[in-house]
Design a protein around this motif. Structure first.
Motif, PDB file in Angstrom:
ATOM      1  N   PHE A  66       0.817  -1.207   0.000  1.00  0.00           N
ATOM      2  CA  PHE A  66       0.000   0.000   0.000  1.00  0.00           C
ATOM      3  C   PHE A  66       0.856   1.266   0.000  1.00  0.00           C
ATOM      4  CE2 PHE A  66      -2.735  -3.282   1.801  1.00  0.00           C
ATOM      5  CZ  PHE A  66      -3.901  -3.106   1.050  1.00  0.00           C
ATOM      6  N   ASP A  67       0.210   2.392  -0.300  1.00  0.00           N
ATOM      7  CA  ASP A  67       0.864   3.693  -0.298  1.00  0.00           C
ATOM      8  C   ASP A  67       1.413   3.975   1.103  1.00  0.00           C
ATOM      9  OD1 ASP A  67       1.673   6.318  -0.587  1.00  0.00           O
ATOM     10  OD2 ASP A  67      -0.336   7.120  -0.941  1.00  0.00           O
ATOM     11  N   PRO A  68       2.723   4.213   1.239  1.00  0.00           N
ATOM     12  CA  PRO A  68       3.282   4.417   2.576  1.00  0.00           C
ATOM     13  C   PRO A  68       2.947   5.769   3.197  1.00  0.00           C
ATOM     14  CG  PRO A  68       4.980   4.762   0.920  1.00  0.00           C
ATOM     15  CD  PRO A  68       3.762   4.253   0.186  1.00  0.00           C
ATOM     16  N   ASP A  69       2.573   6.758   2.381  1.00  0.00           N
ATOM     17  CA  ASP A  69       2.487   8.133   2.873  1.00  0.00           C
ATOM     18  C   ASP A  69       1.502   8.347   4.015  1.00  0.00           C
ATOM     19  OD1 ASP A  69       4.441   8.623   1.041  1.00  0.00           O
ATOM     20  OD2 ASP A  69       3.200   9.825  -0.310  1.00  0.00           O
ATOM     21  N   PRO A  70       0.253   7.864   3.934  1.00  0.00           N
ATOM     22  CA  PRO A  70      -0.659   8.114   5.063  1.00  0.00           C
ATOM     23  C   PRO A  70      -0.223   7.417   6.341  1.00  0.00           C
ATOM     24  CG  PRO A  70      -1.700   6.657   3.454  1.00  0.00           C
ATOM     25  CD  PRO A  70      -0.451   7.191   2.822  1.00  0.00           C
ATOM     26  N   PHE A  71       0.397   6.250   6.219  1.00  0.00           N
ATOM     27  CA  PHE A  71       0.907   5.526   7.384  1.00  0.00           C
ATOM     28  C   PHE A  71       2.070   6.295   8.002  1.00  0.00           C
ATOM     29  CE2 PHE A  71       3.058   2.346   9.848  1.00  0.00           C
ATOM     30  CZ  PHE A  71       2.116   1.381  10.173  1.00  0.00           C
ATOM     31  N   MET A  72       2.990   6.752   7.168  1.00  0.00           N
ATOM     32  CA  MET A  72       4.146   7.513   7.657  1.00  0.00           C
ATOM     33  C   MET A  72       3.697   8.797   8.338  1.00  0.00           C
ATOM     34  SD  MET A  72       7.079   5.877   6.852  1.00  0.00           S
ATOM     35  CE  MET A  72       8.456   6.939   6.436  1.00  0.00           C
ATOM     36  N   ASP A  73       2.662   9.422   7.817  1.00  0.00           N
ATOM     37  CA  ASP A  73       2.137  10.637   8.423  1.00  0.00           C
ATOM     38  C   ASP A  73       1.598  10.362   9.819  1.00  0.00           C
ATOM     39  OD1 ASP A  73       1.291  13.457   8.305  1.00  0.00           O
ATOM     40  OD2 ASP A  73      -0.736  12.651   8.248  1.00  0.00           O
ATOM     41  N   MET A  74       0.895   9.246   9.977  1.00  0.00           N
ATOM     42  CA  MET A  74       0.354   8.904  11.291  1.00  0.00           C
ATOM     43  C   MET A  74       1.444   8.512  12.282  1.00  0.00           C
ATOM     44  SD  MET A  74      -3.381   7.070  10.873  1.00  0.00           S
ATOM     45  CE  MET A  74      -3.693   7.233  12.640  1.00  0.00           C
ATOM     46  N   LEU A  75       2.527   7.907  11.811  1.00  0.00           N
ATOM     47  CA  LEU A  75       3.651   7.613  12.703  1.00  0.00           C
ATOM     48  C   LEU A  75       4.142   8.896  13.365  1.00  0.00           C
ATOM     49  CD1 LEU A  75       5.824   5.101  10.619  1.00  0.00           C
ATOM     50  CD2 LEU A  75       4.582   4.569  12.730  1.00  0.00           C
TER      51      LEU A  75
END
Length: 401
Positions: A374-383
């Motif tokens: 999946f697209d890493p960007d939204p996960f990285m943002d939540m980290l």
């Protein structure tokens, strides 16, 4: 806003539920279930005291598919978050199939009687989950989990091609015990004593456990000895990023830990086959787990930090580069927020984030998926927003080993 059922009330389950309660706009109703309801009640008391949120608790034996189905039907969650033992993954996936409920876990399946963990058993559920119109997200912890998202982020933003990838896991914490493990002792010791294995040149390269050692200077921790090991994200990364020529996983261990482990192995206490004691069959490793400190009890005494990240070498715009994406987590900060040490925190927070990705629709699909698909960007943002901020460094050269 969605209902969620979390199975497993150890340290990781505790962190995940605390963090879910801090995000009521996503998690409208939380039920925590475990074989020992007293463990759920302790977590619920902490969640109420720290967040003001009341969660429901339930008792379930996750080895019992029918009982798990009954609980899912009673709770009616949109998602089941499996934070129980890896042995129970397939049973919980079966219950999710029967009830057509989405599924998430943090570690792949491993049979009780064989110290071998691989994704094949869970990947075999692909068609059944797709036909049922539901989603399974595998490995949404830190490693596996965040380390795979880091790899996807590197491929999307930092390198056009990845030639080598090294995952470095350092726990620089000190819990003050002579010998203890920072997560389930049975799983930890099975993992550490397994043969090393890494991906290179399109094939697996195996070696004796803990036989390949290197030293690395970890930011905010210092120099540590780390050992080449097998870890499950190597399998999925090799599948979904076939361009990578070499993928390795390293974990740090102190000399005292390794000496204790050597003695325990030599006297047979790490065996997973049954032995007869006073007319009853017992598993030595399970007995050892019973006498070692409970990992969830270590939070109040653990000091120091973890440092976990990916070092990747490849090319960007035709120029070779080496980049390092990492997170540093403080044990005392993690305990102050959730009552758990950083090893539980670094797994429980990504479990919450993976659940949020599914419940909000940021990540969606029908079938069985690994996190790097999946697209890493939204996960990285939540980290960054929820306690596991990451940083990117450009190194002067690739690893010399």
């Amino acid at each position: 806003m969605s209902k969620v059922l979390v199975i497993g009330a150890g340290g990781v389950g505790s962190v995940a539920v605390h963090k879910m309660a801090m995000n009521p706009d996503i998690f409208s109703h939380i039920t925590l279930a475990s074989r020992r309801i007293v463990s759920c009640e302790k977590v619920a008391e902490s969640v109420l005291a720290r967040t003001g949120v009341t969660i429901d608790v339930a008792q379930v034996d996750a080895d019992d598919v029918a009982a798990t189905i009954a609980l899912i039907e009673k709770v009616q969650p949109k998602l089941v978050v499996n934070l129980a033992l890896p042995y129970q993954d397939l049973n919980i996936m079966d219950a999710c199939l029967a009830t057509k409920t989405d599924y998430l876990d943090t570690a792949n399946y491993e049979p009780r009687d064989t110290p071998k963990f691989e994704y094949g058993w869970q990947w075999a559920y692909q068609e059944r989950f797709r036909e049922a119109g539901i989603m399974a997200l595998l490995g949404s912890g830190f490693d596996p989990g965040v380390t795979s998202v880091f790899a996807s982020y590197i491929k999307k933003h930092l390198l056009d091609t990845i030639d080598t990838l090294d995952i470095l896991d350092c726990n620089g914490g000190d819990h003050g015990q002579h010998f203890a493990t920072n997560f389930n002792p049975e799983i930890n010791i099975r993992e550490v004593t397994a043969p090393s294995r890494h991906w290179e040149g399109g094939q697996w390269v195996e070696g004796p456990a803990l036989s390949h050692k290197q030293s690395f200077d970890f930011d905010q921790v210092g120099p540590k000895n780390m050992y080449l090991m097998y870890h499950e994200e190597l399998e999925s990364l090799a599948k979904f990023y076939p361009e990578i020529k070499r993928i390795r996983f390293w974990m740090t261990f102190g000399d005292a830990y390794l000496k204790h482990l050597e003695v325990l192995q030599n006297v047979g206490m790490t065996r997973i086959d049954p032995v007869v004691y006073e007319g009853k069959e017992i598993i030595p490793l399970q007995f050892l787990k019973a006498v070692l400190p409970e990992p969830s009890s270590l939070g109040s005494t653990t000091k120091g930090k973890t440092n976990i990240g990916d070092i990747a070498t490849g090319t960007k715009d035709g120029v070779q580069k080496t980049v390092y994406v990492l997170n540093i987590c403080d044990h005392e900060d993690a305990y102050a927020e959730t009552g758990n040490q950083a090893v539980s925190y670094t797994t429980g927070v990504p479990a919450m984030i993976g659940a949020a990705m599914m419940l909000t629709g940021a990540w969606r699909g029908e079938g069985v998926f690994n996190i790097e698909q999946f697209d890493p960007d939204p996960f990285m943002d939540m980290l960054n927003k929820h306690g596991l901020p990451w940083q990117v460094k450009e190194l002067d050269a690739s690893l010399a080993f």
